[in-house]
Design a protein around this motif. Structure first.
Motif, PDB file in Angstrom:
ATOM      1  N   ILE A 193       0.837  -1.200   0.000  1.00  0.00           N
ATOM      2  CA  ILE A 193       0.000   0.000   0.000  1.00  0.00           C
ATOM      3  C   ILE A 193       0.870   1.248   0.000  1.00  0.00           C
ATOM      4  O   ILE A 193       0.638   2.190  -0.768  1.00  0.00           O
ATOM      5  N   GLN A 194       1.898   1.262   0.851  1.00  0.00           N
ATOM      6  CA  GLN A 194       2.776   2.434   0.935  1.00  0.00           C
ATOM      7  C   GLN A 194       3.475   2.668  -0.400  1.00  0.00           C
ATOM      8  O   GLN A 194       3.510   3.798  -0.905  1.00  0.00           O
ATOM      9  N   ARG A 195       4.024   1.622  -0.995  1.00  0.00           N
ATOM     10  CA  ARG A 195       4.717   1.771  -2.273  1.00  0.00           C
ATOM     11  C   ARG A 195       3.746   2.129  -3.398  1.00  0.00           C
ATOM     12  O   ARG A 195       4.084   2.912  -4.301  1.00  0.00           O
ATOM     13  N   GLY A 196       2.543   1.544  -3.341  1.00  0.00           N
ATOM     14  CA  GLY A 196       1.526   1.855  -4.351  1.00  0.00           C
ATOM     15  C   GLY A 196       1.118   3.316  -4.303  1.00  0.00           C
ATOM     16  O   GLY A 196       0.982   3.974  -5.335  1.00  0.00           O
ATOM     17  N   LEU A 197       0.933   3.846  -3.091  1.00  0.00           N
ATOM     18  CA  LEU A 197       0.586   5.263  -2.943  1.00  0.00           C
ATOM     19  C   LEU A 197       1.705   6.162  -3.446  1.00  0.00           C
ATOM     20  O   LEU A 197       1.456   7.175  -4.113  1.00  0.00           O
ATOM     21  N   ARG A 198       2.945   5.782  -3.113  1.00  0.00           N
ATOM     22  CA  ARG A 198       4.089   6.575  -3.589  1.00  0.00           C
ATOM     23  C   ARG A 198       4.136   6.581  -5.120  1.00  0.00           C
ATOM     24  O   ARG A 198       4.325   7.626  -5.740  1.00  0.00           O
ATOM     25  N   ALA A 199       3.925   5.413  -5.718  1.00  0.00           N
ATOM     26  CA  ALA A 199       3.956   5.324  -7.179  1.00  0.00           C
ATOM     27  C   ALA A 199       2.809   6.120  -7.796  1.00  0.00           C
ATOM     28  O   ALA A 199       2.996   6.783  -8.842  1.00  0.00           O
ATOM     29  N   LEU A 200       1.613   6.099  -7.161  1.00  0.00           N
ATOM     30  CA  LEU A 200       0.489   6.887  -7.673  1.00  0.00           C
ATOM     31  C   LEU A 200       0.787   8.385  -7.618  1.00  0.00           C
ATOM     32  O   LEU A 200       0.488   9.127  -8.549  1.00  0.00           O
ATOM     33  N   ARG A 201       1.388   8.831  -6.471  1.00  0.00           N
ATOM     34  CA  ARG A 201       1.713  10.251  -6.346  1.00  0.00           C
ATOM     35  C   ARG A 201       2.685  10.679  -7.435  1.00  0.00           C
ATOM     36  O   ARG A 201       2.510  11.740  -8.055  1.00  0.00           O
ATOM     37  N   GLU A 202       3.698   9.860  -7.651  1.00  0.00           N
ATOM     38  CA  GLU A 202       4.689  10.197  -8.682  1.00  0.00           C
ATOM     39  C   GLU A 202       4.046  10.223 -10.069  1.00  0.00           C
ATOM     40  O   GLU A 202       4.340  11.103 -10.888  1.00  0.00           O
TER      41      GLU A 202
END
Length: 192
Positions: free
Chosen positions: A180-189
């Protein structure tokens, strides 16, 4: 099953009746029912607070008494107490299970509807239609690894907790949190 209206016998031997039940004597179970049902119904009603629910509890308890009669051990306690404990446990289990059942509030119902709509949309639509409908977010979601995307959708569309998501995707809790944390980071980018 409403309680029997017969008169109780002060000399009734509960232990012998349970032994007979363990041997498959249905009349012994009927004698226990005739002897104790009205009192047992009262015990159940004090716990579940509804006559209909108490009657259901009594039925379930007598099924348990019949199926578990072989496990009664006179060295561990009185037969009558054992019978009453079966009813008490059945009533408490009923209360616990009904406490878990609750009507969905509006936000939860909306989240479930959104989840169903998202699932139907993902099954029916092709990638181009989805991208046109969701725009950039759809592109970014489609660019995520499947596990990360699934975890994010469970968290933000279904409203699931991390532990619920871990159970749904059958992955360790720490892994789910990382996805979830990595997915959110990737979405923000992706969205910048």
């Amino acid at each position: 099953m409403p309680p029997a209206a017969s008169v109780t016998d002060d000399n009734f031997d509960h232990a012998l009746a349970l032994e007979a039940c363990a041997r498959g004597d249905r009349h012994a179970l009927q004698r226990i029912y005739e002897q104790e049902s009205r009192y047992l119904l009262g015990v159940a009603m004090r716990i579940v607070r509804s006559r209909a629910a108490a009657e259901d509890v009594l039925h379930d308890a007598f099924v348990s008494i019949w199926s578990k009669a072989h496990s009664f051990d006179a060295a561990r306690g009185a037969a009558r107490g054992w019978i009453y404990s079966i009813v008490r446990h059945a009533a408490l289990n009923r209360v616990r299970s009904s406490a878990r059942e609750s009507a969905l509030d509006e936000p939860t119902a909306a989240a479930h509807e959104a989840s169903a709509a998202m699932a139907a949309w993902q099954e029916e639509g092709d990638a181009l239609t989805r991208q046109a409908q969701l725009g950039r977010l759809g592109q970014c979601l489609d660019g995520l690894e499947p596990q990360r995307r699934e975890c994010l959708l469970h968290a933000y569309v279904d409203g699931c907790s991390h532990s619920e998501i871990a159970a749904r995707v059958q992955a360790p809790l720490g892994t789910v949190k990382a996805w979830i944390q990595r997915g959110l980071r990737a979405l923000r980018e992706c969205m910048q």
